[in-house]
Design a protein around this motif. Structure first.
Motif, PDB file in Angstrom:
ATOM      1  N   GLY A 197       0.785  -1.222   0.000  1.00 37.02           N
ATOM      2  CA  GLY A 197       0.000   0.000   0.000  1.00 37.02           C
ATOM      3  C   GLY A 197       0.819   1.275   0.000  1.00 37.02           C
ATOM      4  O   GLY A 197       0.262   2.376   0.104  1.00 37.02           O
ATOM      5  N   LYS A 198       2.137   1.170  -0.143  1.00 39.98           N
ATOM      6  CA  LYS A 198       2.993   2.347  -0.072  1.00 39.98           C
ATOM      7  C   LYS A 198       3.049   3.085  -1.412  1.00 39.98           C
ATOM      8  O   LYS A 198       2.982   2.476  -2.474  1.00 39.98           O
ATOM      9  N   LEU A 199       3.187   4.410  -1.308  1.00 36.60           N
ATOM     10  CA  LEU A 199       3.348   5.237  -2.496  1.00 36.60           C
ATOM     11  C   LEU A 199       4.711   4.946  -3.130  1.00 36.60           C
ATOM     12  O   LEU A 199       5.739   4.951  -2.448  1.00 36.60           O
ATOM     13  N   ASP A 247      -5.529  -4.374  -7.159  1.00 36.29           N
ATOM     14  CA  ASP A 247      -6.107  -3.299  -6.357  1.00 36.29           C
ATOM     15  C   ASP A 247      -7.387  -3.797  -5.672  1.00 36.29           C
ATOM     16  O   ASP A 247      -7.799  -4.951  -5.854  1.00 36.29           O
ATOM     17  N   LYS A 248      -8.009  -2.919  -4.913  1.00 34.83           N
ATOM     18  CA  LYS A 248      -9.202  -3.309  -4.150  1.00 34.83           C
ATOM     19  C   LYS A 248     -10.412  -3.542  -5.046  1.00 34.83           C
ATOM     20  O   LYS A 248     -11.341  -4.260  -4.670  1.00 34.83           O
ATOM     21  N   TYR A 249     -10.423  -2.944  -6.222  1.00 34.31           N
ATOM     22  CA  TYR A 249     -11.509  -3.209  -7.166  1.00 34.31           C
ATOM     23  C   TYR A 249     -11.468  -4.670  -7.611  1.00 34.31           C
ATOM     24  O   TYR A 249     -12.517  -5.317  -7.778  1.00 34.31           O
ATOM     25  N   ASP A 296     -11.201 -16.082   1.185  1.00 35.74           N
ATOM     26  CA  ASP A 296     -11.093 -15.068   2.226  1.00 35.74           C
ATOM     27  C   ASP A 296     -10.270 -13.870   1.744  1.00 35.74           C
ATOM     28  O   ASP A 296      -9.305 -14.013   0.994  1.00 35.74           O
ATOM     29  N   VAL A 297     -10.654 -12.704   2.225  1.00 37.19           N
ATOM     30  CA  VAL A 297      -9.831 -11.506   2.053  1.00 37.19           C
ATOM     31  C   VAL A 297      -8.966 -11.385   3.289  1.00 37.19           C
ATOM     32  O   VAL A 297      -9.478 -11.354   4.416  1.00 37.19           O
ATOM     33  N   GLU A 307      -1.773  -5.249   4.913  1.00 35.84           N
ATOM     34  CA  GLU A 307      -2.404  -3.952   5.174  1.00 35.84           C
ATOM     35  C   GLU A 307      -2.982  -3.298   3.913  1.00 35.84           C
ATOM     36  O   GLU A 307      -3.869  -2.446   4.006  1.00 35.84           O
ATOM     37  N   SER A 308      -2.483  -3.667   2.748  1.00 43.84           N
ATOM     38  CA  SER A 308      -2.958  -3.020   1.522  1.00 43.84           C
ATOM     39  C   SER A 308      -4.399  -3.380   1.195  1.00 43.84           C
ATOM     40  O   SER A 308      -5.062  -2.682   0.417  1.00 43.84           O
ATOM     41  N   GLY A 309      -4.902  -4.478   1.757  1.00 42.85           N
ATOM     42  CA  GLY A 309      -6.262  -4.909   1.474  1.00 42.85           C
ATOM     43  C   GLY A 309      -6.438  -5.591   0.130  1.00 42.85           C
ATOM     44  O   GLY A 309      -7.562  -5.782  -0.340  1.00 42.85           O
TER      45      GLY A 309
END
Length: 515
Positions: A45-47, A346-348, A372-373, A380-382
């Motif tokens: 999840g880091k930039l 990504d989360k989509y 499972d998610v 942490e990025s989901g």
């Protein structure tokens, strides 16, 4: 557990800044009028960095530069164009490790797959160098005395390459290296999810272009979201050929827009790839192929294995072994050497995965494992999920679609005729495989009455095509072919020539027309 990754050294080696222009015409990077977009790693999840995107005005300037470059590039002999491609391959070898890491970190595929993707770029360069001396035509015997006929191939012009997120760099190379030796120039619109990979590639290639005084505009980059540039590019009469990789839904729109102006398109769209496993299969080999095909790249390859069509006599045993393997799969950061399954992009993508699982159960299927998610430390990025296996029937609506995630369907069959019918009874037709040591079964699978896919394999999986063969599929997969074999012909225009070396003017078909 997520290992701490210091990615600054990798970015520095590749020339990636915190803010990067999204427009390049070869060696010149341009300030742009588009919006700023940041890229985050799905692993943690880091930039990573950001890109100033291309605007419509920037795109129009790039196209004009490319058209000018084509006029001189097409006149360079093909073997000399091949020499430029050879040097690009050598340059990519120097940056294989950092570029592989960036592919892994920005897209989410594990590092070994990131390295493999860059190796594909290197391999297609080697292939294209040889191809540059084999742009052959054919001679034909004329029906008229002292006439000679032959066909030849000429460069097309500007080739637009629109690539997807799952192969951030290799698909561009498949198209661009063949287009270059054909005498075309290339404008690349990468997926907005992996801009930095495209920027890095152009930084690497710029070294070769500069050293060889290659005209500005031969290889160009336009980093823009599809909602900004998509329709404009597909409708652009300045681009005789568009190579598009993406979903069937968007591919249908691309085909329509390009077709309305009578342009050409290479469409590499969705897959719903199946493996038939017969009683005569090597079960351990089949297991390995299924697992890599289904969970490699977290199920985000167009050639990913989606369906397993198992004979009823081996169904239960194979299912149990497969479920046991799935329950032990190492899931984690893409750059962790122990990881076999990285994150979704990504989360989509995670939402699509969850929605597909819901539809499986609603339509009468059974989830055997996974789905499972993942959350907590290291996730942490989901974007992390547990790959899932479901028992289904082939006719379920969800099974007829392509879920671009690690969701594998198990389907039972009684005889090979039924298996092939189940295999072909989906809208898509990209990659396929059969596992059997029975030559009668394998040859039938490869015959006219067998697989209806563009790729059909025996005793290897659906995923992981070599660059030497033409890549592409049938039906809703689009019908396009790129990469190896004679796919180069798609990047050139064919011309038939007739030469009269007599003093007479006979007409074809014996027509008399005396003035």
């Amino acid at each position: 557990m997520t290992q701490e990754i210091d990615f600054n050294a990798v970015l520095k080696e590749l020339g990636i800044e915190s803010v990067n222009p999204g427009v390049c015409t070869g060696t010149k990077w341009k300030s742009t009028t588009g919006k700023f977009m940041e890229s985050y790693s799905p692993s943690d999840g880091k930039l990573i960095a950001g890109v100033q995107q291309c605007g419509i005005e920037d795109y129009q300037e790039v196209i004009e530069t490319a058209k000018t470059a084509f006029r001189s590039w097409r006149m360079i002999p093909a073997p000399k164009r091949g020499e430029i491609v050879r040097q690009i391959g050598l340059e990519l070898r120097k940056y294989k490790e950092p570029l592989g890491k960036l592919v892994s970190y920005e897209m989410g595929k594990i590092y070994q797959e990131g390295l493999g993707e860059v190796q594909e770029m290197i391999d297609i360069c080697d292939f294209a160098v040889g191809q540059s001396r084999q742009l052959y035509g054919f001679t034909m015997h004329s029906e008229r005395a002292r006439h000679r006929m032959y066909d030849q191939y000429h460069p097309l012009g500007v080739v637009g390459v629109v690539s997807a997120f799952n192969f951030p760099v290799a698909v561009w190379a498949w198209n661009a290296m063949i287009a270059l030796i054909a005498g075309d120039v290339v404008v690349w619109k990468p997926s907005s999810k992996v801009y930095l990979c495209a920027v890095a590639v152009h930084k690497i290639v710029a070294n070769v272009l500069k050293e060889n005084d290659v005209p500005e505009g031969v290889l160009s980059l336009v980093a823009a979201e599809s909602k900004v540039l998509g329709d404009t590019m597909f409708s652009d009469r300045n681009i005789p050929l568009v190579s598009f990789t993406g979903s069937t839904r968007i591919g249908q729109k691309v085909g329509r827009l390009v077709g309305e102006r009578l342009g050409r398109s290479i469409l590499e769209l969705g897959g719903n790839n199946a493996i038939i496993i017969t009683p005569d299969a090597d079960m351990e080999m089949a297991l390995r192929a299924v697992v890599f095909g289904a969970v490699g790249t977290c199920g985000q390859r167009c050639t990913s294995t989606r369906r397993i069509i198992l004979h009823e006599s081996v169904y239960e045993e194979f299912k149990q072994k497969l479920v046991a393997i799935y329950q032990k799969l190492p899931i984690g950061h893409a750059l962790d050497s122990k990881t076999l399954v990285g994150p979704l992009v990504d989360k989509y993508a995670v939402a699509d995965f969850c929605n597909s699982l819901k539809r499986v159960t609603e339509e009468g299927g059974k989830i055997l494992t996974g789905g499972d998610v993942l959350s907590g430390e290291g996730y942490e990025s989901g974007c992390f999920v547990k790959p899932a296996i479901a028992e289904v029937e082939n006719h379920f609506a969800i099974v007829q679609e392509e879920t671009f995630a690690p969701l594998l369907y198990l389907i039972k069959y009684t005889d090979l005729e039924e298996a092939i019918q189940l295999h072909n009874d989906v809208p898509q037709g990209l990659s396929s495989a059969i596992f059997s040591r029975n030559i009668l079964e394998t040859e039938k699978f490869l015959s006219h009455e067998g697989s209806d896919c563009g790729i059909a394999n025996v005793n290897i999986g659906t995923s992981g095509a070599e660059i030497g063969g033409a890549f592409g599929g049938e039906k809703d997969t689009g019908g396009g072919r790129e990469s190896g074999s004679d796919a180069w012909k798609a990047y050139m225009r064919r011309q038939t020539n007739t030469i009269n070396y007599s003093t007479e003017l006979p007409l074809a078909q014996g027509i008399e027309f005396n003035v």
